[in-house]
Design a protein around this motif. Structure first.
Motif, short mmCIF file in Angstrom:
data_model
loop_
_atom_site.label_atom_id
_atom_site.label_comp_id
_atom_site.label_asym_id
_atom_site.label_seq_id
_atom_site.Cartn_x
_atom_site.Cartn_y
_atom_site.Cartn_z
N ASP A 1 0.82 -1.20 0.00
CA ASP A 1 0.00 0.00 0.00
C ASP A 1 0.86 1.25 0.00
N ARG B 1 2.45 1.77 -3.42
CA ARG B 1 1.51 2.27 -4.41
C ARG B 1 1.22 3.74 -4.22
N SER C 1 -5.93 0.40 -6.89
CA SER C 1 -6.88 -0.23 -6.00
C SER C 1 -8.32 -0.17 -6.54
#
Length: 385
Positions: free
Chosen positions: A123, A126, A132
């Motif tokens: 996460d 990213r 997502s």
């Protein structure tokens, strides 16, 4: 006075005493310069550091592969005892640190902390970018759908939301192609894909516009390759309510068959040349010929589908209108001058979205009000992650 040496050929006495049994004699005898240590190393020679001890300490400190660090530390201790090398402290430290690392890895794996840590790492890498989001997701974007976007919050489509993803285009790897090229790809692909998600353009609210969620140069370095094609309000800070999805997952087979035909005809109509027939009669004639071919294909598709009883006659009436329009397009494709072309062009357009189309739509349970000009074909906007 001097004492003469004893008779006979005798070796001078070794001031260090006789060598141990496991020593061997060097080329110069047992004198001060001839004694050898373990493995025959002369006293005074530099002592080497065991390489495995250094490696064990490094792996123990890094705690990367603790099992390997422990093994290397034990092997290093055995070699040091046998060869007289230095590095015993490093070998012991490496083995101890690696043992602690093994315990920590065992606890981490048994409690699932490793999985949680990996997800958090992904996460973070990213950077909260658009990977997502998936087709069909609705979301809120802090600050609206314009400018840079660092985070989006998925929300249910039933309530108010900033955007709805109708397609995701994955770009190939390699170097970042640049903002202009990414935007050009979004322009082309998102407009192509919108009718696959929202097949009925008549059902699209007038205040809906098309937006892009594009990878930035920074998010590209973390693996972001997704262009998210998004429906949003024409006012980028206003909300949508309810899902705009209208595809085979939400429509019945008759509705899908009808809309597939209608969208194919609309796509051909959108290809009309930009120049007037006076300036480009050949281009308009060629386009009229494509309209003739497209209508022929879609007429056959409508005739080949088995319709519900209430829609059979309305669809048959629509097919009759399409045949009349096709005849006019065929004549326009062979017009010898702009005036003749306009005559057939105008007659062909009389059948576009005419009364027969509205009647067929009503029978199929589809929207019956044509979209207002410029409604969903207005400007587009983009946001970078």
């Amino acid at each position: 006075m001097s004492i003469p040496p004893p008779p006979g050929n005798q070796q001078p006495q070794d001031p260090y005493g006789p060598p141990p049994a496991n020593w061997h004699q060097g080329a110069q005898g047992y004198g001060p310069w001839g004694h050898h240590g373990p493995a025959g190393r002369p006293y005074g020679a530099p002592v080497s550091v065991n390489a495995l001890a250094v490696a064990a300490l490094a792996l123990g400190v890094l705690c990367f592969v603790p099992a390997v660090g422990l093994v290397l530390g034990l092997v290093a201790l055995r070699q040091i005892r046998r060869n007289g090398q230095s590095g015993r402290g490093m070998a012991i430290a490496g083995a101890v640190l690696s043992s602690v690392g093994i315990v920590l890895w065992t606890v981490t794996l048994s409690t699932g902390a490793a999985s949680d840590a990996w997800e958090k790492f992904k996460d973070g890498a990213r950077g909260n970018e658009s990977l997502s989001l998936r087709k069909g997701d609705c979301f809120d974007a802090p600050g609206g759908l314009e400018g840079d976007t660092y985070d989006v919050d998925p929300v249910p489509c039933e309530g108010g939301h900033d955007g709805e993803v109708f397609a995701v285009v994955t770009l190939p790897g390699g170097a970042f192609p640049g903002d202009a090229e990414v935007t050009d790809i979004a322009d082309e692909r998102c407009y192509e894909l919108q009718d696959q998600y929202a097949m009925d353009s008549w059902a699209m609210p007038a205040d809906v516009d098309l937006y892009y969620l594009l990878p930035s140069r920074d998010s590209w370095r973390y693996g972001d390759r997704a262009i998210n094609c998004v429906f949003g309000n024409t006012d980028a800070k206003a909300e949508l309510t309810g899902s705009l999805r209208g595809d085979p997952t939400t429509l019945d087979s008759d509705q899908v068959a009808f809309l597939t035909t209608a969208n194919a005809v609309d796509a051909a109509l959108y290809e009309e040349p930009e120049e007037t027939p006076e300036d480009d009669l050949a281009g308009h004639r060629a386009w009229a010929g494509r309209m003739d071919d497209t209508l022929g294909e879609q007429i056959e598709a409508l005739r080949g589908h088995v319709w519900q009883s209430t829609a059979q006659q309305p669809v048959a009436d629509l097919v009759k209108d399409m045949e009349d329009a096709r005849e006019q397009w065929s004549k326009a494709s062979t017009a010898g001058d702009p005036d003749t072309y306009y005559t057939h062009y105008d007659k062909a357009y009389e059948y576009v979205d005419g009364p027969a189309t509205v009647t067929a739509r009503k029978a199929l349970g589809l929207a019956t009000a044509p979209p207002t000009p410029g409604g969903t074909e207005g400007g587009d906007s983009e946001a970078e992650v």
